[in-house]
Design a protein around this motif. Structure first.
Motif, PDB file in Angstrom:
ATOM      1  N   LYS A   1      60.698  94.574 134.282  1.00 18.72           N
ATOM      2  CA  LYS A   1      60.206  95.452 135.340  1.00 18.72           C
ATOM      3  C   LYS A   1      58.993  96.242 134.876  1.00 18.72           C
ATOM      4  O   LYS A   1      58.021  96.419 135.631  1.00 18.72           O
TER       5      LYS A   1
ATOM      6  N   ILE B   1      55.266  96.136 136.592  1.00 15.84           N
ATOM      7  CA  ILE B   1      54.588  97.330 137.131  1.00 15.84           C
ATOM      8  C   ILE B   1      53.148  97.402 136.636  1.00 15.84           C
ATOM      9  O   ILE B   1      52.205  97.613 137.413  1.00 15.84           O
TER      10      ILE B   1
ATOM     11  N   GLU C   1      50.967  94.443 138.032  1.00 15.98           N
ATOM     12  CA  GLU C   1      50.655  94.595 139.450  1.00 15.98           C
ATOM     13  C   GLU C   1      49.631  95.698 139.683  1.00 15.98           C
ATOM     14  O   GLU C   1      48.835  95.613 140.635  1.00 15.98           O
ATOM     15  N   LYS C   2      49.619  96.716 138.830  1.00 12.33           N
ATOM     16  CA  LYS C   2      48.601  97.765 138.930  1.00 12.33           C
ATOM     17  C   LYS C   2      47.203  97.187 138.765  1.00 12.33           C
ATOM     18  O   LYS C   2      46.225  97.722 139.299  1.00 12.33           O
TER      19      LYS C   2
END
Length: 230
Positions: free
Chosen positions: A21, A25, A28-29
């Motif tokens: 995860k 994160i 994807e940023k």
């Protein structure tokens, strides 16, 4: 639907859900699409399903180890996408072993997510040409591999047909004249090709695409040339 010439999807195969995860994160940023797998078997399945541009593989995985998965991507799938191995193993032999399977880089745990993203971008700068593809309505062309597929099924084309399709798919909806197509083929084969021969290649290409897809991707614009629809 816009033609996609640069795939930004990354497969992350990591059995630790928290680490997975965290990686997702931070990726994807930066605008990447992340495909998650919790074990090697799932990683294989998702690799085949999504054809990602990059893979981050944990070495110690359930079902299939990361090194084996990396080797499978390189040898069985014949893919040269960027690959980073992530592991708690820190010895030089472990790093060498991982790199010998075909990985582009090796990151040891614990690691900084920001550093991992930086390493991904560094590898992608060297390997971004491996990810290029043209895709529209299920029809996908990979320039580096010389492959054309429709919904995952191969479409067998000659070198002439492949080059013509690549030119048309690069300019969807735009009329490409016979002379433009001729010039493209001339650069490849270093010999003169008549406009009549271009029409023959287009006819064969259209037949193959219609047989494999039941769709009419190539439209004749009378007196002007051809254009790609999808």
């Amino acid at each position: 639907m816009v033609v996609n010439v640069q795939n930004k999807s990354i497969l992350v195969v990591e059995d630790d859900a928290k680490i997975r995860k965290l990686i997702k994160i931070f990726l994807e940023k930066e605008g990447y699409e992340v495909i998650e797998a919790g074990d090697g078997e799932e990683g294989k399945r998702l690799f085949k399903e999504h054809d990602p541009c990059f893979a981050i593989l944990d070495l110690m995985l359930p079902e299939i180890q990361g090194e084996e998965l990396c080797k499978w991507i390189r040898e069985d799938e014949k893919s040269d996408i960027g690959i980073i191995l992530v592991t708690a193993k820190t010895s030089e032999n472990d790093r060498i072993s991982g790199l010998k399977t075909g990985a582009d880089d090796y990151v040891t745990k614990p690691f900084s997510p920001t550093e991992l993203v930086t390493r991904v971008e560094t590898v992608l700068r060297r390997t971004s040409n491996r990810c290029q593809k043209l895709s529209r309505n299920g029809l996908t062309l990979k320039p580096q591999k010389g492959e054309v597929t429709y919904k995952g099924n191969p479409v067998e084309l000659t070198a002439f047909e492949f080059r013509i399709l690549q030119l048309l798919m690069t300019h969807p909806g735009q009329v490409i004249s016979r002379q433009q197509i001729l010039d493209s083929l001339y650069e490849l084969h270093e010999k003169v090709v008549s406009e009549r021969t271009i029409d023959v290649h287009i006819r064969h290409l259209r037949q193959k695409l219609q047989e494999g897809t039941c769709l009419n991707f190539i439209e004749t614009v009378r007196g002007m040339g051809y254009k790609f629809n999808g």
